[in-house]
Design a protein around this motif. Structure first.
Motif, short mmCIF file in Angstrom:
data_model
loop_
_atom_site.label_atom_id
_atom_site.label_comp_id
_atom_site.label_asym_id
_atom_site.label_seq_id
_atom_site.Cartn_x
_atom_site.Cartn_y
_atom_site.Cartn_z
N LEU A 101 0.86 -1.18 0.00
CA LEU A 101 0.00 0.00 0.00
C LEU A 101 0.90 1.23 0.00
N TYR A 102 0.42 2.31 -0.60
CA TYR A 102 1.18 3.55 -0.54
C TYR A 102 0.93 4.22 0.80
N ASP A 103 2.00 4.42 1.57
CA ASP A 103 1.90 4.98 2.91
C ASP A 103 2.16 6.48 2.87
N HIS A 104 1.22 7.26 3.38
CA HIS A 104 1.32 8.72 3.31
C HIS A 104 2.25 9.31 4.36
N PHE A 105 2.63 8.56 5.37
CA PHE A 105 3.60 9.06 6.35
C PHE A 105 5.02 9.04 5.80
N THR A 106 5.36 7.99 5.09
CA THR A 106 6.74 7.79 4.64
C THR A 106 6.95 8.09 3.17
N ASN A 107 5.86 8.27 2.41
CA ASN A 107 5.95 8.40 0.95
C ASN A 107 6.58 7.16 0.32
N LYS A 108 6.41 6.03 0.97
CA LYS A 108 6.93 4.76 0.47
C LYS A 108 5.81 3.73 0.54
N ASN A 109 6.07 2.58 -0.04
CA ASN A 109 5.12 1.47 0.05
C ASN A 109 5.39 0.65 1.30
N ILE A 110 4.32 0.14 1.89
CA ILE A 110 4.44 -0.81 3.00
C ILE A 110 3.61 -2.04 2.65
N TRP A 111 4.09 -3.20 3.07
CA TRP A 111 3.36 -4.44 2.80
C TRP A 111 2.34 -4.64 3.90
N PHE A 165 1.32 6.09 14.81
CA PHE A 165 2.13 5.46 13.75
C PHE A 165 3.58 5.36 14.20
N GLY A 166 4.15 6.46 14.67
CA GLY A 166 5.54 6.44 15.12
C GLY A 166 5.71 5.71 16.44
N TRP A 167 4.75 5.89 17.34
CA TRP A 167 4.82 5.27 18.67
C TRP A 167 4.87 3.75 18.57
N HIS A 168 3.88 3.15 17.91
CA HIS A 168 3.80 1.68 17.96
C HIS A 168 4.88 1.03 17.12
N ARG A 169 5.32 1.70 16.05
CA ARG A 169 6.38 1.10 15.23
C ARG A 169 7.72 1.14 15.96
N GLU A 170 7.96 2.19 16.73
CA GLU A 170 9.18 2.23 17.52
C GLU A 170 9.16 1.14 18.58
N GLN A 179 10.26 -2.96 11.06
CA GLN A 179 9.74 -1.67 11.48
C GLN A 179 10.83 -0.60 11.47
N ARG A 180 12.08 -1.00 11.66
CA ARG A 180 13.17 -0.02 11.67
C ARG A 180 13.32 0.64 10.31
N LYS A 181 13.15 -0.13 9.24
CA LYS A 181 13.22 0.46 7.90
C LYS A 181 12.10 1.46 7.69
N ILE A 182 10.90 1.14 8.16
CA ILE A 182 9.77 2.06 8.03
C ILE A 182 10.06 3.36 8.78
N LEU A 183 10.65 3.25 9.96
CA LEU A 183 10.99 4.43 10.73
C LEU A 183 12.06 5.27 10.04
N ARG A 184 13.02 4.62 9.42
CA ARG A 184 14.04 5.37 8.65
C ARG A 184 13.37 6.12 7.50
#
Length: 243
Positions: A101-111, A165-170, A179-184
């Motif tokens: 899916l296209y993620d609007h927080f990171t401007n990247k795709n997430i599975w 979004f940032g809280w639970h992924r951290e 999750q670390r890649k998503i946070l980067r």
């Protein structure tokens, strides 16, 4: 005239106040070529929510052709999205398929869009950090063969959604390295108000985790998360001059 049998799809959604919920439902209802039974769990912690969803699925899966798990902040991008997923996996040796899916927080795709055939057997859930991965008899469809984006993730989040979004992924990053890649990606994304709220959630979680060594309060309903968000919300209001 010969009529084809309907394709019966079970859709499961856990709702925790996400802004996109109405649009999420609208797009699910608009799906063509399939007959959908949509089961929604409202305002429950992760494990009870998924246990309820999977219990319902196990009761009726003999009547279903596929289970699609769609989060309440996900908006499918076409009215034949679910049909195309089913057509991709049917008559293969695979029974689990995931799409980006296209993620609007990171401007990247997430599975983050997962679908299962009835041969999947969900087990008693123990890991709230990845409840959609606890099953037996899984044969995964290769992700290299299905990189087509199927929708959007969080195009219109509230402040608490963004912070979460940032809280639970951290908090999940210690047990789920992906999750670390998503946070980067979040840190490197263009600066927007929603992205900044998510960055704040990540930093609040990092500080909390360093003090307590506790990675457990990942749910919206958790009192610790609620307390931490209220602290952030009040500080943001002070900075913006609204209080």
């Amino acid at each position: 005239m010969i009529y084809s049998s309907p394709i019966n799809i079970f859709v499961g959604t856990a709702y925790s106040g996400e802004n996109e919920f109405d649009q999420c439902i609208k797009q699910i209802d608009a799906q063509k070529g399939v007959r959908i039974r949509h089961y929604i769990v409202f305002d429950k912690p992760i494990l009870p929510a998924f246990e309820e969803m999977y219990s319902e699925w196990s009761e009726i899966k003999h009547e279903m052709d596929m289970f699609v798990q769609i989060d309440a902040d996900v908006i499918l991008n076409s009215d034949d999205c679910i049909l195309s997923i089913y057509n991709t996996i049917k008559n293969t040796k695979y029974n689990v398929i995931s799409y980006p899916l296209y993620d609007h927080f990171t401007n990247k795709n997430i599975w983050a869009l997962n679908s299962y055939l009835p041969s999947i057997e969900f087990v008693t859930l123990k890991d709230k950090y990845k409840p959609d991965m606890e099953f037996k008899n899984a044969v995964r469809y290769p992700t290299t063969l299905n990189s087509e984006i199927k929708g959007e993730h969080s195009p219109n989040p509230s402040m608490i959604q963004a912070f979460h979004f940032g809280w639970h992924r951290e908090l999940r990053s210690d047990v789920s390295p992906g999750q670390r890649k998503i946070l980067r990606n979040l840190v490197n994304a263009p600066k927007t108000q929603n992205r900044n709220h998510a960055i704040a959630g990540m930093h609040f979680a990092r500080t909390y985790k360093a003090k307590t060594r506790d990675s457990s309060p990942i749910e919206y309903t958790n009192p610790i998360f609620i307390e931490q968000f209220k602290i952030y919300e009040e500080s943001a209001q002070i900075i913006n001059g609204t209080i």
